[in-house]
Design a protein around this motif. Structure first.
Motif, PDB file in Angstrom:
ATOM      1  N   VAL A  56       0.286  10.258   3.370  1.00  0.00           N
ATOM      2  CA  VAL A  56       1.343   9.257   3.563  1.00  0.00           C
ATOM      3  C   VAL A  56       1.880   9.286   5.000  1.00  0.00           C
ATOM      4  O   VAL A  56       2.126   8.236   5.591  1.00  0.00           O
ATOM      5  CB  VAL A  56       2.510   9.470   2.567  1.00  0.00           C
ATOM      6  CG1 VAL A  56       3.578   8.393   2.758  1.00  0.00           C
ATOM      7  CG2 VAL A  56       2.015   9.457   1.120  1.00  0.00           C
ATOM      8  N   THR A  89      20.177   7.622   6.047  1.00  0.00           N
ATOM      9  CA  THR A  89      19.710   6.501   5.233  1.00  0.00           C
ATOM     10  C   THR A  89      20.367   6.679   3.865  1.00  0.00           C
ATOM     11  O   THR A  89      20.993   7.708   3.598  1.00  0.00           O
ATOM     12  CB  THR A  89      18.185   6.558   5.062  1.00  0.00           C
ATOM     13  OG1 THR A  89      17.878   7.800   4.428  1.00  0.00           O
ATOM     14  CG2 THR A  89      17.463   6.491   6.392  1.00  0.00           C
ATOM     15  N   GLY A 118       7.074   0.345   5.352  1.00  0.00           N
ATOM     16  CA  GLY A 118       8.273   1.052   4.876  1.00  0.00           C
ATOM     17  C   GLY A 118       9.519   0.281   5.284  1.00  0.00           C
ATOM     18  O   GLY A 118      10.571   0.856   5.536  1.00  0.00           O
ATOM     19  N   PRO A 139      13.017   9.993  15.533  1.00  0.00           N
ATOM     20  CA  PRO A 139      14.430  10.115  15.161  1.00  0.00           C
ATOM     21  C   PRO A 139      14.786  11.571  14.902  1.00  0.00           C
ATOM     22  O   PRO A 139      13.950  12.370  14.469  1.00  0.00           O
ATOM     23  CB  PRO A 139      14.532   9.317  13.853  1.00  0.00           C
ATOM     24  CG  PRO A 139      13.242   8.571  13.706  1.00  0.00           C
ATOM     25  CD  PRO A 139      12.229   9.361  14.466  1.00  0.00           C
ATOM     26  N   ALA A 166       2.072  -3.371   0.037  1.00  0.00           N
ATOM     27  CA  ALA A 166       0.875  -2.580   0.367  1.00  0.00           C
ATOM     28  C   ALA A 166       1.226  -1.097   0.309  1.00  0.00           C
ATOM     29  O   ALA A 166       2.331  -0.697   0.691  1.00  0.00           O
ATOM     30  CB  ALA A 166       0.361  -2.921   1.764  1.00  0.00           C
ATOM     31  N   ASP A 199       5.965  -3.029   2.207  1.00  0.00           N
ATOM     32  CA  ASP A 199       6.398  -1.836   1.469  1.00  0.00           C
ATOM     33  C   ASP A 199       5.646  -1.777   0.135  1.00  0.00           C
ATOM     34  O   ASP A 199       5.089  -2.776  -0.316  1.00  0.00           O
ATOM     35  CB  ASP A 199       7.910  -1.888   1.201  1.00  0.00           C
ATOM     36  CG  ASP A 199       8.547  -0.508   1.103  1.00  0.00           C
ATOM     37  OD1 ASP A 199       9.203  -0.074   2.070  1.00  0.00           O
ATOM     38  OD2 ASP A 199       8.373   0.153   0.046  1.00  0.00           O
ATOM     39  N   ILE A 252       7.339   9.815   3.794  1.00  0.00           N
ATOM     40  CA  ILE A 252       8.069  10.518   2.743  1.00  0.00           C
ATOM     41  C   ILE A 252       8.544  11.874   3.275  1.00  0.00           C
ATOM     42  O   ILE A 252       8.038  12.354   4.291  1.00  0.00           O
ATOM     43  CB  ILE A 252       7.195  10.753   1.480  1.00  0.00           C
ATOM     44  CG1 ILE A 252       5.868  11.456   1.857  1.00  0.00           C
ATOM     45  CG2 ILE A 252       6.926   9.449   0.755  1.00  0.00           C
ATOM     46  CD1 ILE A 252       5.060  11.928   0.659  1.00  0.00           C
ATOM     47  N   GLY A 259      16.086   1.974   4.524  1.00  0.00           N
ATOM     48  CA  GLY A 259      16.234   3.049   5.508  1.00  0.00           C
ATOM     49  C   GLY A 259      15.940   2.594   6.932  1.00  0.00           C
ATOM     50  O   GLY A 259      16.335   1.507   7.359  1.00  0.00           O
ATOM     51  N   ILE A 260      15.201   3.420   7.654  1.00  0.00           N
ATOM     52  CA  ILE A 260      14.918   3.149   9.073  1.00  0.00           C
ATOM     53  C   ILE A 260      14.091   1.879   9.232  1.00  0.00           C
ATOM     54  O   ILE A 260      14.367   1.044  10.099  1.00  0.00           O
ATOM     55  CB  ILE A 260      14.209   4.379   9.692  1.00  0.00           C
ATOM     56  CG1 ILE A 260      15.211   5.546   9.800  1.00  0.00           C
ATOM     57  CG2 ILE A 260      13.609   4.041  11.052  1.00  0.00           C
ATOM     58  CD1 ILE A 260      14.594   6.880  10.194  1.00  0.00           C
TER      59      ILE A 260
HETATM   60  N1  NAD Z   1      15.830   9.675   7.827  1.00  0.00           N
HETATM   61  C1  NAD Z   1      15.596  10.610   8.725  1.00  0.00           C
HETATM   62  O1  NAD Z   1      16.451  11.476   9.001  1.00  0.00           O
HETATM   63  C2  NAD Z   1      14.286  10.631   9.476  1.00  0.00           C
HETATM   64  C3  NAD Z   1      14.187  11.442  10.603  1.00  0.00           C
HETATM   65  C4  NAD Z   1      12.980  11.445  11.328  1.00  0.00           C
HETATM   66  C5  NAD Z   1      11.923  10.645  10.928  1.00  0.00           C
HETATM   67  N2  NAD Z   1      12.046   9.866   9.814  1.00  0.00           N
HETATM   68  C6  NAD Z   1      10.892   9.047   9.454  1.00  0.00           C
HETATM   69  O2  NAD Z   1      11.293   7.686   9.399  1.00  0.00           O
HETATM   70  C7  NAD Z   1      10.437   6.980   8.495  1.00  0.00           C
HETATM   71  C8  NAD Z   1      11.284   6.213   7.502  1.00  0.00           C
HETATM   72  O3  NAD Z   1      12.088   7.170   6.817  1.00  0.00           O
HETATM   73  P1  NAD Z   1      13.416   6.779   6.021  1.00  0.00           P
HETATM   74  O4  NAD Z   1      14.347   7.929   6.159  1.00  0.00           O
HETATM   75  O5  NAD Z   1      13.853   5.414   6.383  1.00  0.00           O
HETATM   76  O6  NAD Z   1      12.836   6.809   4.538  1.00  0.00           O
HETATM   77  P2  NAD Z   1      13.185   5.924   3.239  1.00  0.00           P
HETATM   78  O7  NAD Z   1      12.703   6.724   2.102  1.00  0.00           O
HETATM   79  O8  NAD Z   1      14.610   5.474   3.287  1.00  0.00           O
HETATM   80  O9  NAD Z   1      12.252   4.635   3.415  1.00  0.00           O
HETATM   81  C9  NAD Z   1      10.862   4.769   3.414  1.00  0.00           C
HETATM   82  C10 NAD Z   1      10.223   3.495   2.901  1.00  0.00           C
HETATM   83  O10 NAD Z   1       8.819   3.694   2.952  1.00  0.00           O
HETATM   84  C11 NAD Z   1       8.243   3.198   1.747  1.00  0.00           C
HETATM   85  N3  NAD Z   1       7.000   3.911   1.479  1.00  0.00           N
HETATM   86  C12 NAD Z   1       6.829   5.223   1.167  1.00  0.00           C
HETATM   87  N4  NAD Z   1       5.540   5.496   0.933  1.00  0.00           N
HETATM   88  C13 NAD Z   1       4.867   4.336   1.125  1.00  0.00           C
HETATM   89  C14 NAD Z   1       3.489   3.977   1.021  1.00  0.00           C
HETATM   90  N5  NAD Z   1       2.549   4.863   0.668  1.00  0.00           N
HETATM   91  N6  NAD Z   1       3.153   2.689   1.278  1.00  0.00           N
HETATM   92  C15 NAD Z   1       4.085   1.783   1.629  1.00  0.00           C
HETATM   93  N7  NAD Z   1       5.390   2.064   1.712  1.00  0.00           N
HETATM   94  C16 NAD Z   1       5.789   3.321   1.479  1.00  0.00           C
HETATM   95  C17 NAD Z   1       9.283   3.447   0.678  1.00  0.00           C
HETATM   96  O11 NAD Z   1       9.092   2.574  -0.446  1.00  0.00           O
HETATM   97  C18 NAD Z   1      10.573   3.159   1.452  1.00  0.00           C
HETATM   98  O12 NAD Z   1      10.964   1.813   1.347  1.00  0.00           O
HETATM   99  C19 NAD Z   1       9.522   8.041   7.854  1.00  0.00           C
HETATM  100  O13 NAD Z   1       8.281   8.058   8.531  1.00  0.00           O
HETATM  101  C20 NAD Z   1      10.299   9.335   8.097  1.00  0.00           C
HETATM  102  O14 NAD Z   1       9.467  10.458   8.103  1.00  0.00           O
HETATM  103  C21 NAD Z   1      13.201   9.841   9.080  1.00  0.00           C
END
Ligand code: NAD
Length: 269
Positions: A127, A206, A25, A201, A76, A49, A107, A29-30
């Motif tokens: 996921v 993001t 991922g 987090p 992947a 990703d 997700i 984002g993160i």
């Molecule tokens: N943003 C928040 O507030 C927050 C808070 C706590 C935890 N998180 C966690 O942080 C992680 C990243 O979240 P984010 O906010 O950056 O999300 P995001 O949607 O900005 O980025 C997620 C990335 O993961 C990729 N992805 C999704 N499903 C996939 C799969 N099956 N195979 C490969 N790649 C895949 C997407 O293409 C994307 O680039 C996640 O696990 C989320 O649950 C986010």
């Protein structure tokens, strides 16, 4: 021998030079911020990703910011076992080893439990939880054989609490599972050199969360989140970069089966 006086400088112990990493991922984002942080600290990085085009953009950014860094993009789907194992093999083939693995892809979805299609529940488990097991198993194959490794899972404060006002029972349950899996694998592999920790987090801005906050429902929910957070703001993705470099480096070698919460104080209230 006095271990304080004889130890390497603490900033040197945070260096990731000669380490190789993957971030799932990592295209946005993160995960993008984690990939940048690991490269800044000296690691070779694979940005993994489903979206290869976006992952390649991150590769170009990292190459521009850290001239000479070794960085590749790999496609992947982390829910697909054979793709996960092939991806890890490819990272090892390219960099010669795998020291650091950030299992971060995930997700989100807001949906009421009473009407949630079972397919949505299963997709969330696949996921956000099953993928972490698959990735860790594939990564551990190399790390256990070499006797050293750092697995860093992205959990969430939602693994500890139930968010309000949005309903997301499947997400909260999956993230609780990530916390438990982190403790379980960390304990199982503790005497074989592989450390397994997570980062939880809080609300983190993001691009996708930013877009959501502009919608009608987002306009209602955003202020509630901020009121519930002692620091009265959302986190930035850069707020997670210190934690990942710490967990990836030798500075954290005595830490395993544990979690770092970065949430502006949310869990304290
Ligand atoms: N943003 C928040 O507030 C927050 C808070 C706590 C935890 N998180 C966690 O942080 C992680 C990243 O979240 P984010 O906010 O950056 O999300 P995001 O949607 O900005 O980025 C997620 C990335 O993961 C990729 N992805 C999704 N499903 C996939 C799969 N099956 N195979 C490969 N790649 C895949 C997407 O293409 C994307 O680039 C996640 O696990 C989320 O649950 C986010």
């Amino acid at each position: 021998m006095d271990e304080v006086l004889s130890s390497k400088n603490i900033l040197e112990r945070f260096s990731l030079k000669d380490r190789s990493a993957l971030v799932t991922g990592g295209a946005q984002g993160i995960g993008r911020a984690l990939a940048h942080a690991l490269a800044d600290a000296g690691a070779a990085v694979a940005v993994v990703d489903m979206d290869l085009a976006l992952a390649n953009v991150v590769v170009d950014e990292i190459k521009e910011r850290n001239v000479g860094s070794q960085v590749i993009a790999l496609k992947a789907d982390v829910t697909n076992q054979s793709e996960v194992f092939a991806m890890v093999d490819e990272v090892v083939k390219t960099f010669g080893k795998l020291t650091i693995a950030c299992n971060n892809a995930g997700i989100g979805q807001w949906i009421d439990a009473e009407t949630m299609p079972y397919a949505d529940w299963k997709r969330m488990m696949d996921v956000n939880l099953n993928s972490v097991f698959l990735c860790a198993q594939a990564e551990a194959k190399y790390m256990l054989a070499s006797g050293y490794g750092k697995i860093i899972n992205t959990a969430s404060m939602s693994g500890y609490i139930v968010n309000y006002p949005q309903n997301q029972s499947h997400y909260n349950t999956a993230k609780s599972g990530v916390l438990s899996l982190t403790r379980s694998l960390g304990a199982e592999w503790a005497d074989r050199g592989v450390r397994v920790n997570s980062i939880s987090p809080g609300y983190t801005k993001t691009a996708l969360v930013g877009d959501l906050l502009k919608t009608e429902i987002g306009q209602k929910v955003g202020p509630v989140w901020i009121a519930q957070t002692p620091q009265k703001k959302m986190g930035a993705v850069t707020d997670l970069q210190g934690a990942v470099v710490y967990l990836a480096s030798e500075a954290s070698d005595f830490m395993t089966a544990s979690d770092i919460v970065v949430d502006g104080g949310y869990l304290a209230w």
